[in-house]
Write a protein that holds these residues in place. Structure first.
Motif, short mmCIF file in Angstrom:
data_model
loop_
_atom_site.label_atom_id
_atom_site.label_comp_id
_atom_site.label_asym_id
_atom_site.label_seq_id
_atom_site.Cartn_x
_atom_site.Cartn_y
_atom_site.Cartn_z
N LEU A 149 21.45 35.99 21.46
CA LEU A 149 20.79 37.14 22.09
C LEU A 149 21.60 37.61 23.30
O LEU A 149 21.80 38.81 23.50
N VAL A 150 22.07 36.67 24.10
CA VAL A 150 22.92 37.02 25.25
C VAL A 150 24.21 37.67 24.77
O VAL A 150 24.68 38.66 25.34
N CYS A 151 24.78 37.14 23.69
CA CYS A 151 26.02 37.71 23.14
C CYS A 151 25.79 39.15 22.67
O CYS A 151 26.65 40.02 22.87
N LYS A 152 24.65 39.41 22.06
CA LYS A 152 24.35 40.78 21.61
C LYS A 152 24.19 41.72 22.80
O LYS A 152 24.60 42.89 22.74
N ALA A 153 23.60 41.21 23.88
CA ALA A 153 23.45 42.02 25.09
C ALA A 153 24.81 42.39 25.66
O ALA A 153 25.05 43.56 26.02
N GLU A 154 25.70 41.44 25.74
CA GLU A 154 27.04 41.71 26.27
C GLU A 154 27.84 42.59 25.32
O GLU A 154 28.61 43.46 25.75
N GLU A 155 27.66 42.38 24.02
CA GLU A 155 28.39 43.16 23.03
C GLU A 155 27.97 44.63 23.06
O GLU A 155 28.78 45.52 22.76
N PHE A 156 26.74 44.91 23.46
CA PHE A 156 26.29 46.29 23.56
C PHE A 156 27.14 47.06 24.57
O PHE A 156 27.42 48.25 24.39
N VAL A 157 27.58 46.37 25.61
CA VAL A 157 28.47 46.99 26.59
C VAL A 157 29.90 46.99 26.07
O VAL A 157 30.61 48.01 26.11
N ASP A 158 30.35 45.85 25.57
CA ASP A 158 31.75 45.72 25.12
C ASP A 158 32.09 46.69 23.99
O ASP A 158 33.22 47.17 23.89
N SER A 159 31.13 46.98 23.15
CA SER A 159 31.38 47.82 21.98
C SER A 159 31.44 49.31 22.29
O SER A 159 31.82 50.12 21.44
N GLY A 160 31.04 49.67 23.51
CA GLY A 160 30.97 51.09 23.86
C GLY A 160 29.62 51.71 23.63
O GLY A 160 29.41 52.89 23.97
N GLY A 161 28.69 50.96 23.06
CA GLY A 161 27.36 51.51 22.80
C GLY A 161 26.63 51.91 24.08
O GLY A 161 25.99 52.96 24.14
#
Length: 465
Positions: free
Chosen positions: A6-18
């Motif tokens: 869940l934390v990884c998905k939160a960070e990925e939302f920023v990293d992915s450009g979303g």
């Protein structure tokens, strides 16, 4: 513990450009509450951005018009079970004026622009980027677990940047709809960019006009100097009896109570102005015997915001007839400011300045949730488990927020988890959000909401009132 995925998905939302893409669409709305044309953009932002975002969380969305407010209030409500705790979130849809043409490098305030770690745009930090963090974190939690595990109410207002007109009246009239166990909101800055921060309130403010209006005309300084009282000299002397040249308040009625031991302990080790580009605090300025953090977060200051007489750029050889100054008292909870204007006028009269008129221009309240409140202790522990390092807990920020509406009108403990930093240039050209802070903010907010709905072992929620 918060599931790692869940934390990884939160960070990925920023990293992915979303996150950037979604924030760019929000910044594009020029929701300036101080400008009449901003009302159109505010209406569109509420209807086209925030209402769908709340509906996407399974909220029943209600829009409330108010003749006392700058614009509508929007309330989203998702009730999963009467047995579950209820969390009230808050954000503001409005921004200060865009100040187009004053941003560096030709930046457009309504176009989100990425330059390294900085994302420039009006509202990126205050408050669109911050309420996006919370909306996105709730969305991630709901998608992951199928339920929040708590009841959610999310309130948006349209006029925070002009003093939240009508908000207190709205809260009082809609107590049942806003009833909750705790407020969890995001606004204002962290202590610094690198330090996760939780604050529990805000300083208040009292704005005063000092007016030495001695005569309708100006008179030749050679023919009348030494005979006619100079209003500018008079006003300078009057101000010096209120706050001296080293920033120390000289009016006992404007001072706060002594700094409480718990507040002093909480501020131990808190550094002020730790970021690159921050001004360096001046030695010897402000109340003696206090640390910089205590002066900023636990004491009162009297600031001269504006001072004028004659024409400074093109002076003439004449004694001006009038001088004026605007002063602001920033004060902490516990200070009695009900008679501030009267106290200043009486102080000036006692010191030989009865000719200076004192008028109250406006005020906003200070408030603070106690540092030992069970919700404050719980949130600190939950956040530190996510961050993996200490979280700074402040009794309040130095600036202002409508925290008193939630503490005093609704009777809620208040938790503010900021996703910005002191150097973000909010209210100025080149306002920006740090991508790194947004990324960590996503993880912290997601983790905190997860702990609210799914309390980990050893960290039960505070007992409900």
């Amino acid at each position: 513990m918060v599931p790692e995925q869940l934390v990884c998905k939160a960070e990925e939302f920023v990293d992915s450009g979303g996150f950037f893409t979604e924030l760019a669409s929000m910044v594009a709305y020029p929701t300036e509450s101080a400008r009449p044309e901003g009302r159109v953009a505010l209406d569109a932002y509420l209807d086209e951005v925030l209402a769908p975002a709340l509906a996407g969380l399974g909220c029943r969305v209600t829009r409330y018009e108010s003749p006392d407010a700058a614009g509508p209030f929007l309330l989203g409500s998702r009730i999963e079970s009467p047995e579950l705790p209820t969390v009230l979130c808050y954000g503001h849809a409005d921004v200060v004026e865009g100040q187009a043409g004053r941003w560096r490098e030709g930046r457009d305030p309504w176009t989100l622009t990425a330059e390294g770690d900085r994302w420039y745009g009006r509202g990126a930090a205050d408050n669109k980027g911050q309420h996006l963090v919370n909306l996105a974190a709730l969305r991630l939690l709901l998608a992951e677990r199928g339920a929040l595990g708590f009841n959610l109410k999310f309130l948006f207002e349209s006029g925070e940047e002009i003093g939240s007109p009508g908000l207190a009246e709205f809260a009082a009239a809609h107590r049942d709809e806003l009833r909750a166990d705790v407020l969890l909101a995001s606004d204002g800055p962290r202590v610094d960019a690198a330090t996760p921060t939780l604050f529990l309130g805000a300083r208040g403010g009292v704005q005063l006009l000092l007016d030495a209006d001695l005569r309708p005309d100006s008179y030749h300084s050679g023919n009348w100097g030494g005979v006619l009282r100079n209003p500018a000299t008079t006003l300078a002397g009057a101000i010096a009896t209120l706050v001296d040249g080293h920033g120390r308040i000289r009016v006992p009625a404007l001072l706060p109570p002594a700094v409480a031991d718990a507040v002093r302990e909480a501020l131990t080790g808190i550094a002020v102005a730790g970021g690159a580009g921050d001004p360096v605090p001046d030695e010897g300025w402000g109340e003696p015997g206090l640390s910089a953090a205590e002066r900023l977060y636990a004491w009162n200051t009297l600031e001269v915001l504006g001072l004028g007489a004659g024409d400074v750029d093109h002076p003439v050889n004449a004694i001006p007839g009038r001088a004026r100054a605007v002063l602001q008292l920033r004060y902490v909870a516990g200070t009695d400011v009900g008679g501030a204007a009267r106290a200043v006028a009486e102080h000036l009269a006692e010191h030989g300045y009865p000719m200076v008129d004192v008028r109250l221009l406006g005020s906003f309240a200070a408030s603070r949730t106690p540092l030992d409140d069970p919700w404050a202790r719980w949130a600190r522990t939950a956040l530190e488990r996510v961050a993996g390092r200490p979280v700074a807990v402040l009794p309040n920020i130095g600036g202002s927020l409508p925290n008193a509406v939630f503490t005093d009108v609704l009777g809620l403990p208040t938790l503010w988890l900021p996703h910005s930093y002191p150097g973000c240039l909010q209210h100025a050209p080149d306002e920006h959000l740090l991508a790194s802070v947004a990324r960590e903010g996503m993880a912290l907010a997601t983790g905190l909401f997860h702990a609210l709905g799914h309390p980990p072992a050893g960290l039960p929620l505070p007992a409900r009132a």
